[in-house]
Design a protein around this motif. Structure first.
Motif, PDB file in Angstrom:
ATOM      1  N   ILE A  12       0.874  -1.172   0.000  1.00 35.30           N
ATOM      2  CA  ILE A  12       0.000   0.000   0.000  1.00 35.30           C
ATOM      3  C   ILE A  12       0.908   1.217   0.000  1.00 35.30           C
ATOM      4  O   ILE A  12       1.625   1.478   0.977  1.00 35.30           O
ATOM      5  CB  ILE A  12      -0.950  -0.010   1.208  1.00 35.30           C
ATOM      6  N   VAL A  13       0.922   1.940  -1.116  1.00 36.42           N
ATOM      7  CA  VAL A  13       1.937   2.957  -1.390  1.00 36.42           C
ATOM      8  C   VAL A  13       1.357   4.358  -1.270  1.00 36.42           C
ATOM      9  O   VAL A  13       0.340   4.669  -1.905  1.00 36.42           O
ATOM     10  CB  VAL A  13       2.519   2.770  -2.816  1.00 36.42           C
ATOM     11  N   ASN A  14       2.002   5.182  -0.460  1.00 30.71           N
ATOM     12  CA  ASN A  14       1.677   6.611  -0.428  1.00 30.71           C
ATOM     13  C   ASN A  14       2.548   7.303  -1.484  1.00 30.71           C
ATOM     14  O   ASN A  14       3.753   7.458  -1.285  1.00 30.71           O
ATOM     15  CB  ASN A  14       1.956   7.177   0.956  1.00 30.71           C
ATOM     16  N   PRO A  15       1.966   7.720  -2.617  1.00 26.01           N
ATOM     17  CA  PRO A  15       2.781   8.230  -3.728  1.00 26.01           C
ATOM     18  C   PRO A  15       3.419   9.590  -3.462  1.00 26.01           C
ATOM     19  O   PRO A  15       4.302  10.003  -4.216  1.00 26.01           O
ATOM     20  CB  PRO A  15       1.780   8.306  -4.892  1.00 26.01           C
ATOM     21  N   VAL A  16       2.992  10.291  -2.415  1.00 24.02           N
ATOM     22  CA  VAL A  16       3.585  11.605  -2.128  1.00 24.02           C
ATOM     23  C   VAL A  16       4.555  11.538  -0.944  1.00 24.02           C
ATOM     24  O   VAL A  16       5.052  12.566  -0.494  1.00 24.02           O
ATOM     25  CB  VAL A  16       2.506  12.683  -1.874  1.00 24.02           C
ATOM     26  N   GLU A  21       9.937  11.285  -3.313  1.00 20.49           N
ATOM     27  CA  GLU A  21      11.107  10.407  -3.352  1.00 20.49           C
ATOM     28  C   GLU A  21      10.702   8.958  -3.101  1.00 20.49           C
ATOM     29  O   GLU A  21      11.351   8.029  -3.594  1.00 20.49           O
ATOM     30  CB  GLU A  21      12.121  10.869  -2.293  1.00 20.49           C
ATOM     31  N   GLY A  22       9.615   8.761  -2.371  1.00 26.12           N
ATOM     32  CA  GLY A  22       9.142   7.413  -2.086  1.00 26.12           C
ATOM     33  C   GLY A  22       8.801   6.626  -3.335  1.00 26.12           C
ATOM     34  O   GLY A  22       9.045   5.414  -3.399  1.00 26.12           O
ATOM     35  N   GLU A  63      -5.327 -10.932   1.198  1.00 23.85           N
ATOM     36  CA  GLU A  63      -3.899 -10.605   1.367  1.00 23.85           C
ATOM     37  C   GLU A  63      -3.491 -10.841   2.819  1.00 23.85           C
ATOM     38  O   GLU A  63      -4.217 -10.474   3.743  1.00 23.85           O
ATOM     39  CB  GLU A  63      -3.624  -9.150   0.978  1.00 23.85           C
ATOM     40  N   ARG A  64      -2.311 -11.446   3.010  1.00 25.46           N
ATOM     41  CA  ARG A  64      -1.850 -11.775   4.363  1.00 25.46           C
ATOM     42  C   ARG A  64      -0.488 -11.165   4.699  1.00 25.46           C
ATOM     43  O   ARG A  64      -0.052 -11.260   5.840  1.00 25.46           O
ATOM     44  CB  ARG A  64      -1.801 -13.309   4.535  1.00 25.46           C
ATOM     45  N   ASN A  65       0.173 -10.561   3.728  1.00 24.23           N
ATOM     46  CA  ASN A  65       1.463  -9.893   3.957  1.00 24.23           C
ATOM     47  C   ASN A  65       1.368  -8.480   3.394  1.00 24.23           C
ATOM     48  O   ASN A  65       1.615  -8.260   2.209  1.00 24.23           O
ATOM     49  CB  ASN A  65       2.600 -10.660   3.283  1.00 24.23           C
ATOM     50  N   ILE A  66       0.988  -7.534   4.242  1.00 28.37           N
ATOM     51  CA  ILE A  66       0.683  -6.187   3.773  1.00 28.37           C
ATOM     52  C   ILE A  66       1.824  -5.254   4.159  1.00 28.37           C
ATOM     53  O   ILE A  66       2.248  -5.218   5.324  1.00 28.37           O
ATOM     54  CB  ILE A  66      -0.657  -5.703   4.348  1.00 28.37           C
ATOM     55  N   VAL A  67       2.318  -4.522   3.182  1.00 25.44           N
ATOM     56  CA  VAL A  67       3.491  -3.670   3.384  1.00 25.44           C
ATOM     57  C   VAL A  67       3.094  -2.212   3.200  1.00 25.44           C
ATOM     58  O   VAL A  67       2.568  -1.829   2.150  1.00 25.44           O
ATOM     59  CB  VAL A  67       4.616  -4.034   2.400  1.00 25.44           C
ATOM     60  N   ALA A  68       3.351  -1.404   4.228  1.00 37.08           N
ATOM     61  CA  ALA A  68       3.125   0.037   4.144  1.00 37.08           C
ATOM     62  C   ALA A  68       4.338   0.694   3.507  1.00 37.08           C
ATOM     63  O   ALA A  68       5.459   0.508   3.981  1.00 37.08           O
ATOM     64  CB  ALA A  68       2.887   0.612   5.538  1.00 37.08           C
ATOM     65  N   VAL A  69       4.103   1.458   2.451  1.00 34.59           N
ATOM     66  CA  VAL A  69       5.192   2.146   1.750  1.00 34.59           C
ATOM     67  C   VAL A  69       4.990   3.641   1.926  1.00 34.59           C
ATOM     68  O   VAL A  69       4.081   4.235   1.346  1.00 34.59           O
ATOM     69  CB  VAL A  69       5.223   1.781   0.247  1.00 34.59           C
ATOM     70  N   GLY A  70       5.806   4.251   2.777  1.00 29.65           N
ATOM     71  CA  GLY A  70       5.657   5.670   3.063  1.00 29.65           C
ATOM     72  C   GLY A  70       6.307   5.995   4.390  1.00 29.65           C
ATOM     73  O   GLY A  70       7.229   5.304   4.833  1.00 29.65           O
ATOM     74  N   GLY A  71       5.807   7.020   5.055  1.00 29.43           N
ATOM     75  CA  GLY A  71       6.350   7.441   6.342  1.00 29.43           C
ATOM     76  C   GLY A  71       5.553   6.896   7.509  1.00 29.43           C
ATOM     77  O   GLY A  71       4.765   5.947   7.377  1.00 29.43           O
ATOM     78  N   LEU A  93       8.226  -0.429   4.096  1.00 30.87           N
ATOM     79  CA  LEU A  93       9.257   0.239   3.303  1.00 30.87           C
ATOM     80  C   LEU A  93       9.215   1.702   3.729  1.00 30.87           C
ATOM     81  O   LEU A  93       8.338   2.452   3.305  1.00 30.87           O
ATOM     82  CB  LEU A  93       8.990   0.093   1.795  1.00 30.87           C
ATOM     83  N   PRO A  94      10.130   2.118   4.610  1.00 34.76           N
ATOM     84  CA  PRO A  94      10.064   3.465   5.191  1.00 34.76           C
ATOM     85  C   PRO A  94      10.610   4.514   4.238  1.00 34.76           C
ATOM     86  O   PRO A  94      11.761   4.938   4.327  1.00 34.76           O
ATOM     87  CB  PRO A  94      10.930   3.335   6.454  1.00 34.76           C
ATOM     88  N   PHE A  95       9.748   4.944   3.317  1.00 37.94           N
ATOM     89  CA  PHE A  95      10.152   5.867   2.258  1.00 37.94           C
ATOM     90  C   PHE A  95       9.566   7.260   2.474  1.00 37.94           C
ATOM     91  O   PHE A  95       9.361   8.017   1.522  1.00 37.94           O
ATOM     92  CB  PHE A  95       9.725   5.316   0.894  1.00 37.94           C
ATOM     93  N   GLY A  96       9.271   7.605   3.728  1.00 39.57           N
ATOM     94  CA  GLY A  96       8.817   8.947   4.042  1.00 39.57           C
ATOM     95  C   GLY A  96       9.991   9.860   4.333  1.00 39.57           C
ATOM     96  O   GLY A  96      11.121   9.599   3.930  1.00 39.57           O
TER      97      GLY A  96
END
Length: 299
Positions: A12-16, A21-22, A63-71, A93-96
């Motif tokens: 689940i990606v936060n595009p901003v 940069e994320g 879904e059983r493996n959920i990855v937060a992409v952002g801050g 994925l700590p891309f904040g």
């Protein structure tokens, strides 16, 4: 469900995040996943709070493996859903910009190390917290840290990187406010204090790296409570570098202790922040949510 489905990652990606940069970093991570023939899917959040809905929908879809992409804000939204579903694992994925929880728990900072952690199969049960009706993975509190959050958010609209955090801290210092607080711990101890800030910490860091809870452990079933008592601006300026570096615990201006929960009442209703978002106000109970999340942590 076959074995491939069990290992599939859903992002689940936060595009901003990270001022955009994320997205660049997520593209690198995707390339690494594809080189390893990892099965994955992804979606993008479109507005604040959207990641909550996306996480619920993903779990409903199996879904059983959920990855937060952002801050830390994206992590908060996704984790607030995952905590209610046993058997669902959380990755990050700590891309904040600040990425305070990830740094505090020791996740790698490079894309390859983070992908390794997700694919390793290793997990660890970690705590989370509740502040009134709000949820947090990292830190919740009121006072100075709320002022930092408010001012930082304003600067984030115009500026990138760590500069908004630094300007937010400086602005909060100018308006250094205090409140009378009545505090009762789960052990039955109660006391009154004039507080500039109160932070209930599951993680160690806040606001882009301030090491406010250097003794916090994310799996000990306890919150670390940090209270700064009333000081003047000159004293605060002296203490601030120590506070930022985690060297503040020896000073009598701070109270620092561990508790499963504390009940806090204040002279006036104080707005609270949970992982950098304003949520609710005092009076409130801050409490640990023990073993709330199965985190994909790597080695």
């Amino acid at each position: 469900m076959d074995n491939d489905d069990k290992n599939k990652l859903y992002f689940i990606v936060n595009p901003v995040s990270g001022s955009g940069e994320g997205m660049r970093r997520f593209a690198i991570a995707r390339g690494l996943l594809e080189k390893r023939n990892a099965e994955y899917g992804f979606c993008y959040s479109e507005y604040p709070g959207h990641a909550v809905k996306l996480a619920k929908q993903a779990i409903e879809n199996g879904e059983r493996n959920i990855v937060a992409v952002g801050g830390d804000g994206t992590l908060n939204e996704v984790a607030s859903v995952v905590k209610d579903h046993k058997g669902v694992r959380l990755g990050l994925l700590p891309f904040g910009t600040g990425n305070d929880f990830a740094r505090g728990i020791g996740l790698p900072e490079d894309e390859e190390g983070l992908v390794d952690a997700l694919l390793s199969g290793n997990t660890r049960m970690v705590d989370a917290g509740a502040a009134g009706d709000g949820f947090f993975m990292n830190v919740a509190g009121f006072g100075f840290d709320v002022d930092v959050v408010r001012y930082t958010e304003k600067y984030k609209r115009k500026l990138n990187g760590m500069l908004p955090y630094m300007l937010g801290i400086l602005k909060a210092l100018i308006y250094l406010s205090k409140t009378e607080a009545e505090i009762e711990t789960d052990s039955g101890e109660s006391f009154s204090v004039t507080a500039i800030l109160l932070s209930a910490c599951n993680g160690t860091r806040f606001a882009g790296g301030i090491n406010l809870a250097p003794q916090a452990e994310q799996s000990d079933g306890l919150l670390d409570i940090c209270i700064l008592k009333k000081v003047n601006r000159l004293r605060f300026l002296y203490l601030l570098p120590k506070y930022m570096k985690g060297k503040h615990l020896k000073y009598k201006d701070f109270m620092y202790f561990k508790a499963k929960s504390i009940r806090v009442d204040t002279a006036s209703n104080m707005p609270m922040e949970c992982d950098g978002e304003i949520m609710g106000h005092t009076p409130a109970v801050f409490r640990v949510l023990e073993n709330a999340i199965e985190l994909m942590i790597g080695e």
